[in-house]
Design an enzyme around this catalytic site. Structure first.
Site: not given
Lengths: 428, 428
Positions: B252, B255, B320, B354
């Protein structure tokens, strides 16, 4: 009403909202409430509603007292309407679902209600008990635990709230009510104040300041939609009753000078008959001045060569309300792509849906039926994806996942898979 | 990573977007495109993307040529991912429904796809083929007839588009692609230009200018959501593998510096082990500078006394992505109220979702899982209420409808019913 060929009518009338001055006003109201909480709410209420409010929250006593002020015939009708609305929305309920694979993987969606919803109810002339039911019941059917209602203190220097609104709220099971309106109420619901805890979503119509405030806080909270002026389109041929059609057009026109009432018809004589009926019925309406302006400025009778062309015109207009009054109205339903609600046949007068039948009267206006829906139970639900991948599935799919991640330049994504494949005994 | 008590962590970090300067810039871009169409699109593309574009639309030749530039392993993995995504979204399909009453009344909802959808795909480093699939497939499964994709011409002075993006689009069945990005692309999709017809809804992530433009045109068209920075929360106890958890946090963190990676754990030694693993794994990451900033500035290890407290922290964070890596993860699923996607158990690493498993990777960010959902088929469907009231039902309910209308001061509504009751032989 003028009768014109449909081709001569501008079907793309999307209105946009808000002058720069109105936007600026809303921004400073939002900022003030965010910064100074209840104190700002009280100041704006004194400024805009001309009343001083001590206790923002409406007490139980006031709620009970409201029942003494409404007549029993109204209350009975309201209860029957509420039962119908509840029954229709119960049918929209959804359940979480899962799918299990033989390799042990489980994929699905949980579907849960929002936790806390804010309901805006306009004051003054636009205070409609029916709208309280239409907003609150879908939220309750969805399972929303907390509904906070805000409504401006009544006009004429009194801090009280319309008893019909209070009774409708109580009937819908709402007990948390605050006497505050306008952009300041939207700010309170979005950001929270000492008295009002923030919500997850704000629903309900309001004036231009409320609409602009809702658009501004969208993202901090969810909102239902930006409500525009109300519209009706009636598709009818000469088999329809001109008196009924005229009455239905006027029921829309009386809402608001900006409301629009349009007849789409294959018959010019029928169009003329409706125009004459509109004139005749208009005369005796209490709200004839509003209806007159709406009819003159935004009303129209559009002549089409065929019902097929009429349907095409309707799909481009994407009306909030559509009545189809032709011999076999269901024949046309499948061709209607864009409309908030479709009323079929001579007995489905729009007020049947506005008040009583059960479907929601909060509908997409201003051409937004192209992409939005009547308020419904889904508006108060949210989904969460569920992914339980099995070891076997990961060993099988790991190489593909790494390939995709590496092509996007996201090496850490690939390594999150790789570290597992290595340790679980498969180097893929 | 610092280990702190969960109570000491600010759980309400809602970021708001856009400086006044950025808002002003977006307003003038939107106005220019609305006024001058394609000419404005070309000017802004030259100004912002540093390329001159003649033909805005990507030709079939270019689409075909893209296939020659991507490797076959990627293409195979992409196709398997697309099949999984399609399968998961097919299960979300819904049907129109009706309910018939013995009195002849029919009430229901038609559920139909939107007509035309615009898909924004970022360029440059954030050009992700997987996102093309995740946006396009739900729209297609819903039955959307037209999908128009916009994407900025590639950087470095070339007007070409990343071939991986083009191939992903082609695999998803998209053939209408325009080389334009930024706020100007959003304006084109919302208002239309000579080359690009307007759409009903715009989906897909973008930079701050794209996000602000989407918020501005919301109402003229629908939008998916305002995407914020990406987040992961991992709930784990000491039964979890620290190497896996660290790898997932880093997937994560790589990103974006604004991304946040948070571990919620009941075990301080486990927290320390994860922190050490993060340091170790970080060193060798190609995007270590980005990941480092994300971990240092927005990462955290939150200690909780129990998994119950951990779940409470999670519901307030509304992440999220949520991974639950404890012995019986399904025991906790029912208590998760707010999360975009929940990944259960040690093999459900976030990149599985993802890229590959099937559920959508476009998820509510920035705490909006309180009220929004992963992108799904419903986002491309709209409902229309259907009301076919029978004569018998109208005669039965007419008096109630008139009572409610008259209490709201809407006499024309009451008369639309009254005219029918009179003519149909019942004066109610």
């Amino acid at each position: 009403m003028n009768i014109i060929k449909a081709e001569q009518f501008n079907l793309e009338r999307r209105i946009e909202y808000g002058t720069p001055e109105q936007n600026d006003a809303v921004h400073s109201i939002l900022a003030a409430v965010r910064e100074r909480g209840d104190a700002a709410l009280r100041e704006f209420t004194e400024q805009f509603d001309k009343v001083r409010v001590d206790d923002l929250r409406v007490g139980e006593e006031e709620l009970k007292a409201a029942y003494a002020q409404v007549d029993s015939k109204f209350l009975e009708a309201l209860r029957r309407a509420a039962a119908n609305i509840r029954e229709f929305h119960e049918k929209q309920k959804r359940v979480s679902w899962f799918d299990t694979a033989a390799d042990g993987t489980i994929l699905g969606q949980t579907i849960k209600p929002l936790g806390r919803v804010g309901l805006y109810v306009p004051g003054g002339k636009a205070a409609y008990p029916s709208s309280v039911l239409m907003n609150a019941i879908p939220a309750q059917v969805a399972g929303v635990r907390e509904i906070a209602m805000v409504t401006p203190p009544a006009t004429a220097g009194q801090a009280g709230i319309n008893p019909y609104i209070l009774v409708a709220a109580a009937e819908a099971g709402i007990t948390e009510i605050y006497r505050v309106g306008g952009a300041q109420a939207i700010a309170a619901l979005a950001y929270g104040t000492e008295s009002i805890r923030p919500v997850d979503k704000i629903v309900g119509p309001g004036n231009i300041y409320v609409a602009l405030a809702k658009r501004y806080v969208y993202g901090v909270v969810d909102i239902d939609s930006i409500a525009g002026p109300s519209e009706i389109v009636v598709l009818a041929d000469d088999s329809a009753d001109a008196e009924y059609v005229a009455a239905d057009l006027l029921s829309q026109a009386e809402h608001d000078e900006m409301a629009s009432a349009i007849l789409v018809t294959t018959s010019e004589p029928f169009g003329r008959a409706v125009a004459a009926e509109v004139e005749r019925q208009l005369e005796s309406l209490p709200r004839r001045e509003i209806a007159r302006r709406s009819i003159d400025e935004r009303g129209a009778i559009l002549l089409v060569d065929s019902l097929e062309q009429g349907v095409d015109v309707i799909n481009r207009l994407a009306p909030e309300h559509l009545e189809i009054i032709v011999p076999n109205p269901f024949d046309w339903l499948g061709r209607i792509d864009n409309a908030g609600a479709v009323f079929l046949g001579p007995y489905s007068s729009e007020p049947v849906g506005d008040y009583f039948a059960g479907p929601n009267h909060i509908l997409p206006t201003n051409g937004t039926a192209r992409f939005s829906s009547p308020l419904n139970v889904d508006d108060f639900l949210k989904k969460t994806s569920v992914i339980s991948y099995s070891k076997r599935a990961l060993l099988r799919d790991g190489a593909d996942i790494m390939t995709l991640a590496r092509h996007e330049g996201l090496e850490a994504h690939a390594r999150a898979i790789e570290v597992r494949l290595k340790k679980e005994g498969n180097e893929a």
